[in-house]
Write a protein that holds these residues in place. Structure first.
Motif, PDB file in Angstrom:
ATOM      1  N   PRO A 110     -15.947   6.426  -1.085  1.00  0.00           N
ATOM      2  CA  PRO A 110     -14.384   7.217  -1.330  1.00  0.00           C
ATOM      3  C   PRO A 110     -13.651   6.139   0.102  1.00  0.00           C
ATOM      4  O   PRO A 110     -13.928   6.566   1.048  1.00  0.00           O
ATOM      5  CB  PRO A 110     -15.067   8.310  -1.818  1.00  0.00           C
ATOM      6  N   ILE A 111     -12.625   6.366  -0.721  1.00  0.00           N
ATOM      7  CA  ILE A 111     -11.089   5.900   0.523  1.00  0.00           C
ATOM      8  C   ILE A 111     -10.357   6.609   0.653  1.00  0.00           C
ATOM      9  O   ILE A 111      -9.718   7.261  -1.286  1.00  0.00           O
ATOM     10  CB  ILE A 111     -10.655   4.349   0.247  1.00  0.00           C
ATOM     11  N   THR A 112      -9.418   6.980   1.271  1.00  0.00           N
ATOM     12  CA  THR A 112      -8.501   7.810   1.092  1.00  0.00           C
ATOM     13  C   THR A 112      -7.455   6.766   1.724  1.00  0.00           C
ATOM     14  O   THR A 112      -7.170   7.330   3.054  1.00  0.00           O
ATOM     15  CB  THR A 112      -8.443   9.535   1.527  1.00  0.00           C
ATOM     16  N   TYR A 113      -6.405   7.440   0.787  1.00  0.00           N
ATOM     17  CA  TYR A 113      -5.086   6.151   1.522  1.00  0.00           C
ATOM     18  C   TYR A 113      -4.112   7.178   2.257  1.00  0.00           C
ATOM     19  O   TYR A 113      -3.275   7.925   1.290  1.00  0.00           O
ATOM     20  CB  TYR A 113      -4.001   5.562  -0.109  1.00  0.00           C
ATOM     21  N   LYS A 114      -3.910   6.338   3.208  1.00  0.00           N
ATOM     22  CA  LYS A 114      -2.112   7.273   3.844  1.00  0.00           C
ATOM     23  C   LYS A 114      -1.422   6.357   4.783  1.00  0.00           C
ATOM     24  O   LYS A 114      -2.096   5.452   5.928  1.00  0.00           O
ATOM     25  CB  LYS A 114      -3.340   8.154   5.111  1.00  0.00           C
ATOM     26  N   PRO A 115      -0.346   6.550   3.923  1.00  0.00           N
ATOM     27  CA  PRO A 115       0.242   5.483   4.799  1.00  0.00           C
ATOM     28  C   PRO A 115       1.322   6.676   5.168  1.00  0.00           C
ATOM     29  O   PRO A 115       2.045   7.729   4.817  1.00  0.00           O
ATOM     30  CB  PRO A 115       1.374   5.046   2.873  1.00  0.00           C
ATOM     31  N   PHE A 116       1.269   6.164   6.274  1.00  0.00           N
ATOM     32  CA  PHE A 116       2.449   6.669   7.400  1.00  0.00           C
ATOM     33  C   PHE A 116       3.497   5.276   7.709  1.00  0.00           C
ATOM     34  O   PHE A 116       3.716   4.418   7.647  1.00  0.00           O
ATOM     35  CB  PHE A 116       1.607   7.141   8.418  1.00  0.00           C
ATOM     36  N   ASP A 117       4.422   6.043   8.918  1.00  0.00           N
ATOM     37  CA  ASP A 117       5.351   5.611   9.252  1.00  0.00           C
ATOM     38  C   ASP A 117       5.198   5.112  10.574  1.00  0.00           C
ATOM     39  O   ASP A 117       5.117   6.074  11.369  1.00  0.00           O
ATOM     40  CB  ASP A 117       7.000   6.687   9.248  1.00  0.00           C
ATOM     41  N   LEU A 118       4.281   3.787  10.690  1.00  0.00           N
ATOM     42  CA  LEU A 118       4.449   3.319  12.061  1.00  0.00           C
ATOM     43  C   LEU A 118       5.442   3.119  12.988  1.00  0.00           C
ATOM     44  O   LEU A 118       4.758   3.456  14.248  1.00  0.00           O
ATOM     45  CB  LEU A 118       3.270   1.702  11.630  1.00  0.00           C
ATOM     46  N   LEU A 119       6.373   2.601  12.874  1.00  0.00           N
ATOM     47  CA  LEU A 119       7.773   2.927  13.208  1.00  0.00           C
ATOM     48  C   LEU A 119       7.722   3.584  14.531  1.00  0.00           C
ATOM     49  O   LEU A 119       8.373   4.036  15.374  1.00  0.00           O
ATOM     50  CB  LEU A 119       8.590   1.727  12.753  1.00  0.00           C
ATOM     51  N   ALA A 120       7.647   5.106  13.801  1.00  0.00           N
ATOM     52  CA  ALA A 120       7.630   6.681  13.861  1.00  0.00           C
ATOM     53  C   ALA A 120       6.512   6.209  14.978  1.00  0.00           C
ATOM     54  O   ALA A 120       6.537   7.348  16.296  1.00  0.00           O
ATOM     55  CB  ALA A 120       8.160   7.371  13.080  1.00  0.00           C
ATOM     56  N   ALA A 121       5.083   6.183  14.727  1.00  0.00           N
ATOM     57  CA  ALA A 121       4.432   6.040  15.702  1.00  0.00           C
ATOM     58  C   ALA A 121       4.138   5.130  16.505  1.00  0.00           C
ATOM     59  O   ALA A 121       3.472   5.764  18.166  1.00  0.00           O
ATOM     60  CB  ALA A 121       2.949   6.330  14.393  1.00  0.00           C
TER      61      ALA A 121
END
Length: 199
Positions: free
Chosen positions: A32-43
């Motif tokens: 199973p996959i858990t999708y975790k969109p995140f703010d790449l520019l903030a990272a």
């Protein structure tokens, strides 16, 4: 059973070039996959990265060669300078978070549809109409674009903090339940081999 946490940005060309490779690998291994969109520019400033428009000219020149090469290698269309890049990635990320919670559609198709909207279709994924179209095409209720915005914002922020804490510094980034980390669409074969017990 293996599990994959998938950290991604709905603006990343490399996430687009991953296509649905992750979903195919996960299906093959029953993971199973858990999708975790995140703010790449903030990272980026927290993990040693630099936004595209602030990179050294040598790095941007290499990117200008590498992205079209990778697209051709995968047989995927790509507009190297899309009309709506950069744009606000938050609304599409909130919709993906809401869709993951609601269920009823194909989440991998939704993520790829949003990325395709940017890098092929010249559409602005910050616009509600575009997000609704992507939701509908992937089998989700298009009104999810308007629901759970507060929860979406909270999860989006939490995903960023979790990503930084776990050592995520780019996208796409895959972490298995054995804490094996794979960065980049060009590491999907390695992820596949790892899940098969070969790597």
């Amino acid at each position: 059973m293996a599990h994959i946490d998938y950290y991604f940005s709905t603006l990343s060309p490399y996430c687009y070039l991953a296509g649905t490779g992750l979903e195919q690998i996960a299906a093959r291994h029953g993971a199973p996959i858990t999708y975790k969109p995140f703010d790449l520019l903030a990272a980026f400033p927290r993990t040693g990265g630099t936004p595209v428009d602030q990179r050294h000219p040598a790095r941007t020149a290499y990117r200008a060669q590498e992205l079209p090469r990778q697209a051709k290698k995968r047989g995927m269309p790509l507009n190297f300078r899309p009309a709506h890049f950069p744009t606000n990635a938050a609304p599409s990320s909130y919709a993906i978070i809401a869709a993951q919670s609601a269920g009823g559609g194909d989440l991998g198709a939704l993520v790829h549809g949003v990325l395709r909207a940017v890098w092929v279709e010249e559409r602005d994924i910050a616009q509600d109409e575009v997000i609704r179209d992507c939701l509908s095409a992937a089998g989700f209720d298009p009104t999810l674009a308007d629901k759970g915005l507060l929860a979406g914002a909270e999860t989006y922020g939490a995903n960023l903090e979790e990503a930084v804490r776990r050592g995520v510094f780019g996208a796409p980034f895959y972490i298995t339940d054995q804490q094996q980390m794979f960065w980049g669409q060009d590491r999907l074969e390695d992820l596949d081999a790892h899940l098969a017990g070969d790597l």
